[in-house]
Design an enzyme around this catalytic site. Structure first.
Site, PDB file in Angstrom:
ATOM      1  N   GLY A   1     -17.243  28.417  62.410  1.00 32.50           N
ATOM      2  CA  GLY A   1     -16.281  29.711  62.303  1.00 32.50           C
ATOM      3  C   GLY A   1     -16.477  29.659  63.898  1.00 32.50           C
ATOM      4  N   ASP A   2     -17.092  29.040  64.695  1.00 36.72           N
ATOM      5  CA  ASP A   2     -16.850  29.625  65.862  1.00 36.72           C
ATOM      6  C   ASP A   2     -16.349  28.689  66.962  1.00 36.72           C
ATOM      7  OD1 ASP A   2     -18.979  31.665  66.148  1.00 36.72           O
ATOM      8  OD2 ASP A   2     -19.984  30.130  66.833  1.00 36.72           O
TER       9      ASP A   2
END
Length: 300
Positions: free
Chosen positions: A250-251
């Site tokens: 997600g990052d």
């Protein structure tokens, strides 16, 4: 310049053993140590993609020194504030027949430390990007992200917030440029069950109505979708590949989106690149490299 904030960074120690036995001496078959924390993950992927960026946050003790050394070796500029006491945390991730995590507590910060961070943020310039990622340590006010955004209001700084539940909901009135909850976090925010794009879409629209300029919802193996500032909806299936490690995916999506948006200012293209970047990290033991991302982006 792109800035990331990681309030409680870590050294992540990932160890593997064939069969972990509780209460006995176990020996690893492989191990790796690298700097961790959501903001730091974003910084690493940005650096891998060729983007200069600066890491902000707090470090302490010998582990803090090692985190900063790792960042500098990667090519990330560090303006991490050194705390007088404590040590930056070590997070243990044990991979065996089952995965087990033991995350450290981390050092405490006081008002003097926080004021130093505010001083750094006062130096940001128009068109800079600031990425606020992860949770807020208990020693700092829970309204910290909101306070930061209020201080930077009207300065034409694009602020990205990747946080959960109330921490995210409370900043929406400050109109963050981008938020990126995953489908599980979205369900938790509204206390509902969400199983599909069609379930998620009304709640993503609600986040936009509450103030977010752009909303990306990541859905794991089902890809992601985005509602941009013009209310256009972009949807993309996850590229095909074998899931190796979902930590940091997600990052990585956030990093890939910002990287491409600053190049093209095209939401569809930036969203596509972001999903490819998240997937490239998920398909690797380490965070995505530019070569891995470009292969997925070009459909190779």
């Amino acid at each position: 310049m792109i800035y990331t904030i990681t309030l409680n960074p870590s050294l992540d120690y990932i160890a593997s053993c064939e069969e972990f036995k509780l209460g006995e001496t176990n020996r690893t078959t492989s191990e790796i140590i690298f700097p961790g924390g959501k903001g730091i993950n974003v910084s690493i992927v940005l650096a891998n993609l060729g983007d200069d960026n600066t890491a902000l946050g707090f470090l302490a003790g010998f582990t803090g020194d090692q985190i900063e050394k790792e960042l500098l070796d990667i090519g990330i500029q560090s303006k991490m504030i050194k705390l007088k006491e404590g040590i930056s945390r070590i997070n243990l991730k044990l991979k065996s027949k089952e995965e087990t995590e033991l995350n450290g507590l981390g050092p405490a910060m006081d008002e003097e430390d926080l004021n130093k961070l505010y001083e750094q943020l006062s130096e940001l310039k128009s068109d800079d990007v600031l990425i606020l990622a992860g949770s807020i340590p208990s020693s700092l006010p829970s309204s910290l992200y909101q306070n930061i955004m209020e201080r930077l209001k009207g300065r034409n700084i694009r602020i990205v917030v990747d946080a959960t539940k109330d921490l995210l909901l409370n900043v929406l009135k400050e109109k963050p440029f981008l938020i990126k909850p995953n489908i599980h976090e979205l369900a938790e925010m509204f206390d509902v069950r969400i199983d599909s794009f069609f379930d998620a879409l009304p709640y993503a629209k609600k986040l936009k109505e509450m103030g977010a300029v752009n909303v990306i919802i990541s859905m794991g193996k089902d890809g992601a979708f985005m509602i941009d500032e013009n209310n256009n909806i972009h949807q993309m299936a996850a590229p095909k590949g074998k899931l190796v490690n979902s930590v940091g995916a997600g990052d990585s999506l956030v990093a890939g989106f910002i990287h491409q948006y600053l190049k093209t200012h095209d939401y569809e293209d930036a969203f596509h690149y972001g999903v490819c970047t998240g997937s490239a990290s998920a398909f690797s033991m380490n965070l995505a490299t530019k070569e891995e991302v470009e292969r997925l982006y070009k459909g190779e």
